[in-house]
Structure formats: C-alpha cells, structure tokens
Design an enzyme around this catalytic site. Structure first.
Site, PDB file in Angstrom:
ATOM      1  N   LYS A  83       0.838  -1.434  -0.021  1.00  0.00           N
ATOM      2  CA  LYS A  83       0.024  -0.002   0.011  1.00  0.00           C
ATOM      3  C   LYS A  83       0.846   1.356   0.010  1.00  0.00           C
ATOM      4  O   LYS A  83       2.243   1.162   0.323  1.00  0.00           O
ATOM      5  CB  LYS A  83      -0.960   0.129   1.257  1.00  0.00           C
ATOM      6  CG  LYS A  83      -2.190   0.755   1.143  1.00  0.00           C
ATOM      7  CD  LYS A  83      -3.297  -0.107   0.660  1.00  0.00           C
ATOM      8  CE  LYS A  83      -4.594   0.884   0.512  1.00  0.00           C
ATOM      9  NZ  LYS A  83      -5.894   0.053   0.482  1.00  0.00           N
ATOM     10  N   GLY A 176     -22.134   4.783   5.083  1.00  0.00           N
ATOM     11  CA  GLY A 176     -21.142   5.476   3.887  1.00  0.00           C
ATOM     12  C   GLY A 176     -21.907   5.108   2.674  1.00  0.00           C
ATOM     13  O   GLY A 176     -22.046   3.858   2.492  1.00  0.00           O
ATOM     14  N   GLY A 178     -20.965   6.042  -0.368  1.00  0.00           N
ATOM     15  CA  GLY A 178     -19.758   6.486  -1.442  1.00  0.00           C
ATOM     16  C   GLY A 178     -19.762   5.401  -2.649  1.00  0.00           C
ATOM     17  O   GLY A 178     -20.676   4.807  -2.827  1.00  0.00           O
ATOM     18  N   VAL A 180     -18.125   2.378  -2.844  1.00  0.00           N
ATOM     19  CA  VAL A 180     -18.854   1.065  -2.616  1.00  0.00           C
ATOM     20  C   VAL A 180     -20.202   0.943  -2.037  1.00  0.00           C
ATOM     21  O   VAL A 180     -21.021   0.068  -2.250  1.00  0.00           O
ATOM     22  CB  VAL A 180     -17.717   0.186  -1.607  1.00  0.00           C
ATOM     23  CG1 VAL A 180     -18.273  -0.934  -1.151  1.00  0.00           C
ATOM     24  CG2 VAL A 180     -16.379   0.470  -1.965  1.00  0.00           C
TER      25      VAL A 180
HETATM   26  P1  NAI Z   1     -15.722   6.827  -0.406  1.00  0.00           P
HETATM   27  O1  NAI Z   1     -14.986   7.810   0.137  1.00  0.00           O
HETATM   28  O2  NAI Z   1     -16.191   6.697  -2.113  1.00  0.00           O
HETATM   29  O3  NAI Z   1     -17.196   6.665   0.243  1.00  0.00           O
HETATM   30  C1  NAI Z   1     -17.356   6.531   1.868  1.00  0.00           C
HETATM   31  C2  NAI Z   1     -18.444   7.440   2.027  1.00  0.00           C
HETATM   32  O4  NAI Z   1     -18.587   7.597   3.482  1.00  0.00           O
HETATM   33  C3  NAI Z   1     -18.579   8.893   1.418  1.00  0.00           C
HETATM   34  O5  NAI Z   1     -19.998   9.017   0.716  1.00  0.00           O
HETATM   35  C4  NAI Z   1     -18.630   9.527   2.862  1.00  0.00           C
HETATM   36  O6  NAI Z   1     -19.274  10.906   2.697  1.00  0.00           O
HETATM   37  C5  NAI Z   1     -19.234   8.789   3.724  1.00  0.00           C
HETATM   38  N1  NAI Z   1     -18.657   9.169   5.175  1.00  0.00           N
HETATM   39  C6  NAI Z   1     -17.582   9.400   5.726  1.00  0.00           C
HETATM   40  N2  NAI Z   1     -17.650   9.394   7.059  1.00  0.00           N
HETATM   41  C7  NAI Z   1     -18.726   9.100   7.369  1.00  0.00           C
HETATM   42  C8  NAI Z   1     -19.507   8.729   8.814  1.00  0.00           C
HETATM   43  N3  NAI Z   1     -19.024   9.193   9.789  1.00  0.00           N
HETATM   44  N4  NAI Z   1     -20.916   8.316   8.588  1.00  0.00           N
HETATM   45  C9  NAI Z   1     -21.337   8.156   7.348  1.00  0.00           C
HETATM   46  N5  NAI Z   1     -20.836   8.407   6.226  1.00  0.00           N
HETATM   47  C10 NAI Z   1     -19.535   8.676   6.083  1.00  0.00           C
HETATM   48  O7  NAI Z   1     -14.971   5.340  -0.552  1.00  0.00           O
HETATM   49  P2  NAI Z   1     -15.146   3.917  -0.811  1.00  0.00           P
HETATM   50  O8  NAI Z   1     -14.323   3.846  -2.102  1.00  0.00           O
HETATM   51  O9  NAI Z   1     -16.673   3.671  -1.140  1.00  0.00           O
HETATM   52  O10 NAI Z   1     -14.655   3.013   0.426  1.00  0.00           O
HETATM   53  C11 NAI Z   1     -15.432   2.797   1.520  1.00  0.00           C
HETATM   54  C12 NAI Z   1     -14.564   1.949   2.475  1.00  0.00           C
HETATM   55  O11 NAI Z   1     -14.060   0.776   1.903  1.00  0.00           O
HETATM   56  C13 NAI Z   1     -13.259   2.585   2.728  1.00  0.00           C
HETATM   57  O12 NAI Z   1     -12.817   2.165   4.091  1.00  0.00           O
HETATM   58  C14 NAI Z   1     -12.084   2.131   1.909  1.00  0.00           C
HETATM   59  O13 NAI Z   1     -10.825   1.875   2.393  1.00  0.00           O
HETATM   60  C15 NAI Z   1     -13.051   0.471   1.674  1.00  0.00           C
HETATM   61  N6  NAI Z   1     -12.486  -0.144   0.530  1.00  0.00           N
HETATM   62  C16 NAI Z   1     -13.095   0.300  -0.572  1.00  0.00           C
HETATM   63  C17 NAI Z   1     -12.671  -0.496  -1.766  1.00  0.00           C
HETATM   64  C18 NAI Z   1     -13.196   0.093  -2.977  1.00  0.00           C
HETATM   65  O14 NAI Z   1     -13.082  -0.642  -4.051  1.00  0.00           O
HETATM   66  N7  NAI Z   1     -13.431   1.179  -3.152  1.00  0.00           N
HETATM   67  C19 NAI Z   1     -11.865  -1.764  -1.628  1.00  0.00           C
HETATM   68  C20 NAI Z   1     -11.556  -2.205  -0.459  1.00  0.00           C
HETATM   69  C21 NAI Z   1     -11.902  -1.212   0.731  1.00  0.00           C
END
Ligand code: NAI
Length: 351
Positions: A83, A176, A178, A180
């Site tokens: 990473k 969340g 986002g 995912v």
């Molecule tokens: P992202 O940044 O697109 O989405 C995260 C979402 O969570 C955002 O909409 C944000 O506004 C929201 N958020 C932040 N703090 C919050 C809270 N306290 N309460 C409610 N919502 C909150 O990130 P993504 O890519 O969707 O990833 C989500 C998680 O999954 C992360 O921890 C990431 O490390 C993990 N992950 C993601 C992968 C991927 O393919 N994108 C692969 C493996 C793990």
C-alpha cells in the site's frame, strides 16, 4: 510512528520493505509499504489523505499493507500485500505534481509494488501515475462495484450459515454511500433486504432513498441501529472498545478497511455472539478486479468475487469449530498459504 517503532514494526510484523519518500520541490511526503511478496508482486491502493503527522501516515500504510497480504492470500491470488500513502489533502492545488513525484518513487521499486486506486485517488490519477510507472492497475475502471458484490456475497454466506435464511426481509444498516456503499445498498435491496442508510453527505442519502427505498438514518445512529446486519462502508475504526459492546446488529460485515479499531475486538464481538467476517475477507472484490485488469482477463471475475462467500463460510466454520475469533482464524488461514508458498519459492519477488 517514530523511527524505533518503525524498525520494530518491520521486524515484528515481517515487513519486507518500507520506503519513506520526500520531494522538496513539490512538498511530497509519502510512504510505500511492501509487506510480503511471497505470492507475487504487491498490489494495493495509493491513498491520499492529510494525516496529523507523517508518522500517522506511515502507521496507516503499514496496517493497510499487512491487511493486503492477508486479503490476496485468502482470495487465492498470486499477489503480495502493499500500500502507499501520500500525506496530503486530496484537494491540494498541486495534487498532480504530488502524484507524479510519488509515481517516480514507485517506479524505482522495479515492479515490487503495483499501485491501484484508493481513498483520495481516482481512476484518472492512476492513469496519470501510469505515465511514469510500468505496471499500474485501476487505470481503466473503478473496482468499487466488485468490492460491493464481494461484501454482499460475504453477508449472504454468513446469514445462510448461521441462520439458514436469505436476505429477504432482513434489516440492514449501511454506513457510507460512496463508491462501494451505493452498490451495497442497491445489491441488498435487490436481495429483498430493507436498507437503513447514513452518510455525512445528505445528497447521497437522498439518492439511496429515491433509488432503493432506503430509510434515511442519522449518521450518529447508524452504528447502533437495531438491525440484523451492520455494513460499514465509510472510514475504519467503526467498531471500537465502546461500540463493540453496544452494537445491536447480529452481523457486522462491511467494506471499510480496518473496520475494527483493534483486532482484539473480534474476541469481544465473538463473545457477544455477533457474527463478523473480517474486512480483508469481505472486501477483496476490488483487489480481484484490479488483478483481472492487470491480466486483461475478466472471464473468471464474477466467479472469483462470488467465491468470497465460500471463503467467508470457511472462516466462520473454522471459528465455530475452534472457538477462536474470525480475525485470528482468517490470519491463520492466510499465513498457512504463505508458509506453503515460501517452502517452494524465494520470499523476495521481482517482476
Ligand atoms: P468513498 O470515499 O467513495 O465513500 C465513503 C463514504 O462514506 C462517502 O460517501 C462519505 O461521505 C461517507 N462517510 C464518511 N464518514 C462517514 C460517517 N462518519 N458516517 C457516514 N458516512 C460517512 O469510499 P469507498 O471507495 O466507497 O470506500 C469505503 C470503504 O471501503 C473505505 O474504508 C475503503 O478503504 C474501503 N474499501 C474500498 C474499496 C473500493 O473498491 N473502493 C476496496 C476495499 C476497501
């Protein structure tokens, strides 16, 4: 993290290589952590985030890289764990310069670390990195949908194994929405579950309510919601010493990396009868998609991602047999694969 802690972490946690990078011209401050390349070159995201200190960025990179080793091993991949983290605000005006400076350090590793997308970086950023690095993933597609598919496969498998039911009628809290989380909410709705949705961005919650009939839930209430399944898809550390003892959901399975603030909390969950599939098992779908992109072969992609369900069953089954928590069991299974591979080939892998 200070330097004695770093060297101790390297030896105690078996890191192969940790590269601290600085570029005074751009102000770059970054770290590339290569945990283990026994199974192949390390593959893992480039995270861009502003940390309180550079030491915090290094500590995060180490934790994430180690989890990538287990993730790749359990997903049956020929990849190692790595990473990298750029300690900068993703909204920084000179982000392109920072990415290019970081890319040059990655290239200097000769392929031992293959970068992909992560929090704070985009497919376009990886395309830019790809102009300076020979082997790069996530240049053509965002892996998030496959991450979501794998998370839902893990939830389905756990619910079927422990309660003998499907997700139809289940109450599920998604934290969340986002990259995912939005797909998780869609897939769960398609499976007949009722979704409670929370995000700090109200627009994302509105979209989930309109598209999937989700129920908007305040951010502060989602982790403690009275539901069957809690699916953390935002930041890590959602299950901490307090929430581990108060969470009401019977299942805690999500995408968020380092979902447990401390691995030992898996014991607390297990003692409370809460079924937990470790994040590095459930969220491997994105890594599988990045690997398929690198190999330019999607033929087995969906089968492999759905296979996360079988891996989850294996971890939960072994935990039930041995009385151990699921994190301990999953690490033991991953380590056993690494040890078998180490017996057959050198631990240090280059292209
Ligand atoms: P992202 O940044 O697109 O989405 C995260 C979402 O969570 C955002 O909409 C944000 O506004 C929201 N958020 C932040 N703090 C919050 C809270 N306290 N309460 C409610 N919502 C909150 O990130 P993504 O890519 O969707 O990833 C989500 C998680 O999954 C992360 O921890 C990431 O490390 C993990 N992950 C993601 C992968 C991927 O393919 N994108 C692969 C493996 C793990």
């Amino acid at each position: 993290m200070n330097s004695p802690t770093l060297t101790t972490a390297m030896t105690d946690r078996d890191f192969e290589q940790v590269v601290l990078c600085r570029d005074p011209g751009t102000g770059l401050q970054s770290v590339i952590a290569v945990h283990d390349t026994t199974l192949g070159p390390s593959l893992g995201g480039v995270r861009m985030r502003s940390y309180p200190t550079f030491g915090d960025a290094v500590a995060d990179a180490l934790n994430l890289a180690q989890a990538m080793t287990y993730k790749a091993a359990l997903a049956g991949m020929e990849r190692g764990g790595g990473k990298s983290v750029i300690n900068a605000d993703p909204a920084a005006a000179n982000r392109r310069d920072l990415l290019v400076a970081h890319a040059r350090y990655i290239e200097a590793l000769g392929g031992r670390y293959i970068p992909a997308v992560d929090m704070g970086t985009t497919v376009e950023d990886l395309e830019l990195i790809g102009r300076h690095v020979t082997t790069v993933s996530s240049q053509r597609r965002d892996p998030s949908e496959m991450t979501a598919r794998g998370v839902v496969a893990a939830i389905r498998a756990a619910v079927a194994l422990h309660d003998g039911v499907t997700l139809a009628g289940a109450r599920v809290a998604v934290q969340g929405l986002g990259h995912v989380g939005q797909h998780v909410a869609r897939l769960l709705t398609e499976a007949g579950a009722h979704v409670l949705a929370a995000d700090v961005d109200p627009g994302r919650v509105r979209t989930a309510c309109q598209r999937y009939g989700a129920t908007a839930t305040p951010v502060g209430d989602i982790v403690g919601a009275d539901v069957d399944v809690l699916v953390p898809c935002a930041a890590g550390g959602v299950i901490d010493a307090e929430t581990a003892t108060t969470v009401k959901a019977r299942y805690v399975i999500g995408a968020a990396n380092n979902l447990l603030a401390d691995n030992a909390l898996a014991v607390t969950l297990s003692q409370r009868g809460i079924v937990h599939v470790p994040d590095f098992v459930a969220n491997a779908g994105g890594l599988i998609a990045c690997d398929a992109e690198l190999r330019e072969d999607d033929s087995a992609l969906l089968t492999k991602v759905d296979g996360i369900g079988r891996t989850s069953e294996a971890v939960l089954g072994r935990a039930a047999e041995t009385g151990k928590d699921t994190v301990t069991v999953a690490i033991q299974l991953a380590t056993a694969r690494l040890e078998r591979a180490r017996a057959q080939r050198p631990w240090f892998t280059t292209r």
